[in-house]
Each structure stands twice: as structure tokens, then as C-alpha cells.
Design a protein around this motif. Structure first.
Motif, mmCIF file in Angstrom:
data_model
loop_
_atom_site.group_PDB
_atom_site.id
_atom_site.type_symbol
_atom_site.label_atom_id
_atom_site.label_comp_id
_atom_site.label_asym_id
_atom_site.label_seq_id
_atom_site.Cartn_x
_atom_site.Cartn_y
_atom_site.Cartn_z
ATOM 1 N N GLY A 18 78.307 91.085 18.215
ATOM 2 C CA GLY A 18 79.343 90.337 17.516
ATOM 3 C C GLY A 18 80.630 91.100 17.321
ATOM 4 N N SER A 21 83.978 89.054 18.744
ATOM 5 C CA SER A 21 84.311 87.851 17.968
ATOM 6 C C SER A 21 84.787 88.219 16.572
ATOM 7 N N THR A 22 84.103 89.181 15.959
ATOM 8 C CA THR A 22 84.493 89.619 14.619
ATOM 9 C C THR A 22 85.849 90.306 14.645
ATOM 10 N N LYS A 160 68.110 88.001 19.813
ATOM 11 C CA LYS A 160 69.285 87.227 19.414
ATOM 12 C C LYS A 160 70.480 87.605 20.288
ATOM 13 N N ARG A 164 72.689 85.324 22.985
ATOM 14 C CA ARG A 164 74.150 85.204 22.902
ATOM 15 C C ARG A 164 74.782 85.524 24.248
ATOM 16 N N SER A 200 73.982 91.143 11.922
ATOM 17 C CA SER A 200 74.446 89.789 12.233
ATOM 18 C C SER A 200 73.353 88.874 12.768
ATOM 19 N N GLU A 202 70.962 86.996 11.497
ATOM 20 C CA GLU A 202 70.753 85.671 10.896
ATOM 21 C C GLU A 202 72.030 85.096 10.294
ATOM 22 N N LEU A 203 73.167 85.685 10.625
ATOM 23 C CA LEU A 203 74.431 85.213 10.075
ATOM 24 C C LEU A 203 75.244 84.493 11.136
ATOM 25 N N THR A 204 75.994 83.501 10.718
ATOM 26 C CA THR A 204 76.938 82.861 11.622
ATOM 27 C C THR A 204 78.146 83.779 11.766
ATOM 28 N N LEU A 205 78.955 83.512 12.772
ATOM 29 C CA LEU A 205 80.162 84.310 12.942
ATOM 30 C C LEU A 205 81.038 84.207 11.703
ATOM 31 N N GLU A 206 81.154 83.001 11.165
ATOM 32 C CA GLU A 206 81.988 82.800 9.976
ATOM 33 C C GLU A 206 81.487 83.641 8.803
ATOM 34 N N GLU A 207 80.160 83.736 8.659
ATOM 35 C CA GLU A 207 79.596 84.520 7.565
ATOM 36 C C GLU A 207 79.855 86.013 7.762
#
Length: 222
Positions: A18, A21-22, A160, A164, A200, A202-207
Motif C-alpha cells: 500500500g 496508494s498511501t 492479501k 492486490r 494494512s 484488514e484496512l481499506t485504503l481510506e482507513e
């Protein structure tokens, strides 16, 4: 918001954790210049492969590197490497590059060749009027900017991350690349001492972005 006029954020982690994206989201939110150092190694891999330079230290590699002239191209909030007037395209994501980039990246001479160029991005960001620099890679918080205002290490469950990567249409082996990067002698992939870990899985990108944004705001106040 800030007591500091300019901050440096280092984001490390394995493939598909991530980072990109982050980093891009933080770049937009805080007016930071985003730099993906993985693309530096991919771009130089393309040029070395084109020149027939093997992924091993020696005279051929040194000669190949001597023929590479580096520059920086800025598009909106992102800075991109320019190699011999070539701005990298999707060819840096090809299967051939995926299969070879970790081999080239493990060579100390190549990492030394790119070291000053990576450090220089902070100066460029300041000159271009950005509020800071967010740089992602595998040795940013440990080698390139160990003195960064905020050092993060993003990670996630391998399954995960593989999912992705597949969703992005890429076929590189996550675990194999991580193992190679973690076991190289020079600047291995590792958790920088004192870095903040972000899982990351279990988290969404927004989270993830919301969580990390709070850390960035704190870094501005220190």
C-alpha cells in the motif's frame, strides 16, 4: 497547521503493501512531492537490460552506469526519474523487469549510483514550493532519509498483497521479491529502527490514509 515549513516522510514496505496508494493520497492532501524510488530501480533496470549489462558487479556494470544521465520530471505532485532524456513508461512494469529488478537492486554499485539522486529529491521539492516530500521504497527510512520527520513501515498479509498485485494485472512473485530484497547485503528491506508500523491487511485504503494522515499532522507539529 504547521510549525515546520517542510517535512520529509519516508514510507517503506514490501510489494503491494500500500506504499504507492498511501503516498499519493498524502501527497494530494498535504501538498507533498511524491517520489516512488522503486521506479528508479525499474528504469535503470530497463536501460541496463537494453545495453546488455548483466545483473552483477563489475566493469560492465560500471560502464553501463557511467552512460546513464539522470534528471527529474515533475507532473502535478509526483516527481519522475528521467534517464538519458527518457521518461519511463509502462515498460518498467513488464514481466522481464519484474524478474530482474531485484537482482540489479541488490548490487551495491547501483544503489550507490542512485543514493545522491534520491537525497536530491528533497532539495527539488523545496525549490518547487512543496510543503514536504513523501518518498516510498525499501530503504528510505533506514538508508536514504534515516533522519526523516516521519518514518513508516507498511506491511500486510502476503496473500492479501498477492491478491492486490493480481488485481493490478501484475504477475511478479511477492514473497520471492521480498525475500531477495530482505536478504541482499546492501540496504536490505527491513523495518527501520524507530519507524511506525502500519498493518494494512484488514484496512481499506481510506482507513490507512486517515490513520497515517494523523501521524503526518503530528510530525508537522514536532
Amino acid at each position: 497547521m504547521s510549525k515546520k515549513d517542510f517535512i520529509i516522510i519516508a514510507i517503506d514496505g514490501g510489494a503491494a503493501a500500500g506504499k504507492s496508494s498511501t503516498s499519493r493520497a498524502l501527497s494530494s492532501r498535504f501538498n507533498l512531492m511524491h517520489v516512488d524510488t522503486g521506479s528508479f530501480y525499474r528504469a535503470t533496470t530497463v536501460k541496463l537490460l537494453e545495453a546488455g549489462v548483466p545483473a552483477e558487479a563489475g566493469d560492465a556494470l560500471n560502464a553501463g552506469l557511467a552512460n546513464l544521465e539522470l534528471g527529474t520530471y515533475i507532473d502535478e505532485n509526483s516527481a519522475y526519474i528521467v534517464v538519458n532524456d527518457w521518461i519511463p513508461d509502462e515498460s518498467i512494469r513488464s514481466e522481464e523487469v519484474n524478474a530482474n529488478v531485484s537482482h540489479y537492486a541488490a548490487i551495491p554499485e547501483l544503489r550507490k549510483f542512485l543514493f545522491d539522486y534520491q537525497r536530491e529529491q528533497a532539495t527539488i521539492a523545496q525549490e518547487e514550493g512543496f510543503a514536504g516530500l513523501v518518498m516510498e521504497g525499501r530503504d528510505i527510512g533506514s538508508v536514504i532519509f534515516p533522519d526523516a520527520d516521519l518514518r513508516l513501515y507498511l506491511y500486510a498479509d502476503p496473500a492479501k498483497r498477492a491478491a492486490r498485485r493480481a488485481a493490478e494485472g501484475l504477475a511478479d512473485s511477492i514473497e520471492k521479491r521480498d525475500a531477495m530484497d530482505a536478504n541482499r547485503k546492501t540496504a536490505p528491506l527491513s523495518v527501520p529502527e524507530g519507524a511506525t508500523l502500519v498493518d494494512s491487511s484488514e484496512l481499506t485504503l481510506e482507513e490507512v490514509v486517515e490513520h497515517v494522515s494523523g501521524l503526518v499532522e503530528n510530525a508537522y507539529q514536532k
